[in-house]
Design a protein around this motif. Structure first.
Motif, mmCIF file in Angstrom:
data_model
loop_
_atom_site.group_PDB
_atom_site.id
_atom_site.type_symbol
_atom_site.label_atom_id
_atom_site.label_comp_id
_atom_site.label_asym_id
_atom_site.label_seq_id
_atom_site.Cartn_x
_atom_site.Cartn_y
_atom_site.Cartn_z
ATOM 1 N N PRO A 217 0.781 -1.322 0.034
ATOM 2 C CA PRO A 217 -0.041 -0.003 -0.123
ATOM 3 C C PRO A 217 0.753 1.213 -0.043
ATOM 4 O O PRO A 217 1.950 1.276 0.301
ATOM 5 N N ILE A 218 0.157 2.485 -0.603
ATOM 6 C CA ILE A 218 0.739 3.673 -0.338
ATOM 7 C C ILE A 218 -0.311 4.416 0.633
ATOM 8 O O ILE A 218 -1.497 4.488 0.425
ATOM 9 N N PHE A 219 0.517 5.242 1.511
ATOM 10 C CA PHE A 219 -0.356 5.956 2.506
ATOM 11 C C PHE A 219 -0.171 7.356 2.427
ATOM 12 O O PHE A 219 1.038 7.976 2.087
ATOM 13 N N ASN A 220 -1.293 8.240 2.489
ATOM 14 C CA ASN A 220 -1.203 9.767 2.188
ATOM 15 C C ASN A 220 -0.744 10.107 3.795
ATOM 16 O O ASN A 220 -0.490 9.683 4.715
ATOM 17 N N PHE A 221 -0.635 11.592 4.054
ATOM 18 C CA PHE A 221 -0.396 12.318 5.165
ATOM 19 C C PHE A 221 -1.215 11.858 6.225
ATOM 20 O O PHE A 221 -0.685 12.203 7.531
ATOM 21 N N THR A 222 -2.251 11.566 6.082
ATOM 22 C CA THR A 222 -3.249 10.948 7.278
ATOM 23 C C THR A 222 -2.986 9.730 7.565
ATOM 24 O O THR A 222 -3.698 9.452 8.686
ATOM 25 N N GLY A 223 -2.379 8.940 6.909
ATOM 26 C CA GLY A 223 -2.167 7.475 7.249
ATOM 27 C C GLY A 223 -3.273 6.545 6.391
ATOM 28 O O GLY A 223 -3.285 5.275 6.715
ATOM 29 N N TYR A 224 -3.954 7.256 5.533
ATOM 30 C CA TYR A 224 -5.042 6.459 4.726
ATOM 31 C C TYR A 224 -4.418 5.894 3.471
ATOM 32 O O TYR A 224 -3.449 6.349 2.975
ATOM 33 N N PRO A 225 -4.579 4.586 3.437
ATOM 34 C CA PRO A 225 -4.007 3.841 2.079
ATOM 35 C C PRO A 225 -5.048 4.163 0.806
ATOM 36 O O PRO A 225 -5.829 3.646 0.462
ATOM 37 N N CYS A 226 -4.104 5.303 0.245
ATOM 38 C CA CYS A 226 -4.733 6.063 -0.847
ATOM 39 C C CYS A 226 -4.483 5.188 -2.318
ATOM 40 O O CYS A 226 -4.746 5.824 -3.335
ATOM 41 N N GLY A 227 -3.696 4.160 -2.202
ATOM 42 C CA GLY A 227 -3.563 3.278 -3.497
ATOM 43 C C GLY A 227 -2.432 2.197 -3.167
ATOM 44 O O GLY A 227 -2.128 1.840 -1.939
ATOM 45 N N ALA A 228 -2.053 1.300 -4.344
ATOM 46 C CA ALA A 228 -1.261 0.578 -4.096
ATOM 47 C C ALA A 228 -0.175 0.158 -5.274
ATOM 48 O O ALA A 228 -0.682 0.598 -6.388
ATOM 49 N N ILE A 229 0.711 -0.210 -5.134
ATOM 50 C CA ILE A 229 1.788 -0.480 -6.083
ATOM 51 C C ILE A 229 2.147 -2.036 -6.083
ATOM 52 O O ILE A 229 2.342 -2.646 -4.958
ATOM 53 N N TRP A 230 2.124 -2.638 -7.467
ATOM 54 C CA TRP A 230 2.330 -4.127 -7.510
ATOM 55 C C TRP A 230 2.860 -4.532 -8.733
ATOM 56 O O TRP A 230 2.903 -3.748 -9.829
ATOM 57 N N ILE A 231 3.255 -5.585 -8.728
ATOM 58 C CA ILE A 231 3.903 -6.250 -9.897
ATOM 59 C C ILE A 231 3.106 -7.560 -10.047
ATOM 60 O O ILE A 231 2.720 -8.253 -9.306
ATOM 61 N N SER A 232 2.988 -7.928 -11.584
ATOM 62 C CA SER A 232 2.321 -9.115 -11.800
ATOM 63 C C SER A 232 3.209 -9.993 -12.879
ATOM 64 O O SER A 232 3.798 -9.423 -13.718
ATOM 65 N N GLY A 233 3.062 -11.148 -12.712
ATOM 66 C CA GLY A 233 4.088 -12.203 -13.902
ATOM 67 C C GLY A 233 3.885 -13.416 -13.563
ATOM 68 O O GLY A 233 3.186 -13.907 -12.712
#
Length: 268
Positions: A217-233
């Motif tokens: 996950p990616i967190f913003n300044f409030t600590g909220y998970p505002c997205g995710a980065i992932w890999i697939s293969g």
């Protein structure tokens, strides 16, 4: 007291815009129908009169929010809503922060690296940096992804506030794709606890046999998970380098979170 409640209900009724609400219902309905739908399907499913449905659809086509295929007689979403979403994300410096990191991670792991966010009922794929391998995964911006069997879905859901997580859980159907798919709420909650302990999530062939995905996950300044980065293969290509790939993903998501103002990024 009864008069006050009655007056409140009347006031709310006065501010309703029926056709606007129906237009939004059409957009939401088509957002989960990637192949589009006909006028008849739309009016029947949404219980809208044919005349009203026709006017709403034509207006949305004219404004660029829908595309109409004259051969199939189907309406489908254009990319205009996605563009608005991009603009909203850019206001919070999310995309401009994420994009160079996607390429950096891609160069480290050589696989396609993806970025997505949470939608109303599913995740939404936003952007990618295509991998260097001849065989690689390529997604279309705006494509939805499941929350119960995808790495980004689990990564985001694991860190949501309880009330928000519960709302999304109430929508989830736990569609079974194969014997490895999580199909119960109890098993899913156990999986999310595991994600919180490890700091990353994994799709271990839970949707497509032979394919694994790893994300954080990616967190913003409030600590909220505002997205995710992932890999697939392919599993046979990713599995031997899984430990190293996870380390790279967690490092990149920590950096992005820190750039977004998350002060506890080192604890992800």
């Amino acid at each position: 007291m009864e008069n006050s409640i009655s007056n409140m209900e009347k006031t709310e009724e006065n501010y309703k815009v029926p056709n606007l609400e129906k237009g939004i219902a059409v957009l939401e309905y088509l957002s989960i129908r990637s192949g589009g739908e006909t006028l008849q399907d739309i009016k029947t499913t949404l219980d809208i009169s044919q005349t009203t449905a026709y006017r709403i659809l034509n207006a949305l086509v004219r404004l660029g929010y829908l595309l109409y295929n004259d051969e199939t007689k189907r309406y489908k979403l254009s990319r205009k809503l996605l563009t608005l979403g991009f603009q909203s994300l850019n206001e919070h410096n999310l995309l401009e922060t994420v994009l160079p990191r996607l390429r950096e991670l891609r160069d480290r792991v050589e696989e396609t690296v993806c970025f997505g966010v949470l939608g109303s009922r599913k995740g939404i794929f936003i952007e990618q940096a295509q991998g260097h391998h001849t065989f690689r995964f390529v997604l279309t911006p705006g494509k939805p992804f499941e929350l119960h069997c995808s790495a980004p879905g689990k990564a985001i859901m694991a860190y949501l506030p309880n009330t928000v997580r519960e709302r999304h859980l109430s929508f989830m159907e736990f569609t079974c794709y194969n014997s490895r798919t999580i199909t119960t709420r109890e098993a899913y909650l156990e999986e999310l606890e595991k994600v919180r302990q490890l700091g990353y999530a994994m799709d271990n062939e839970e949707e497509m046999s032979g394919v694994i995905c790893v994300g954080a996950p990616i967190f913003n300044f409030t600590g909220y998970p505002c997205g995710a980065i992932w890999i697939s293969g392919p599993k046979d290509r990713l599995e031997p380098v899984l430990k190293t790939s996870v380390a790279h993903i967690k490092e990149i998501t920590r950096q992005v979170s820190a750039e977004l103002g998350y002060s506890k990024a080192q604890k992800i």
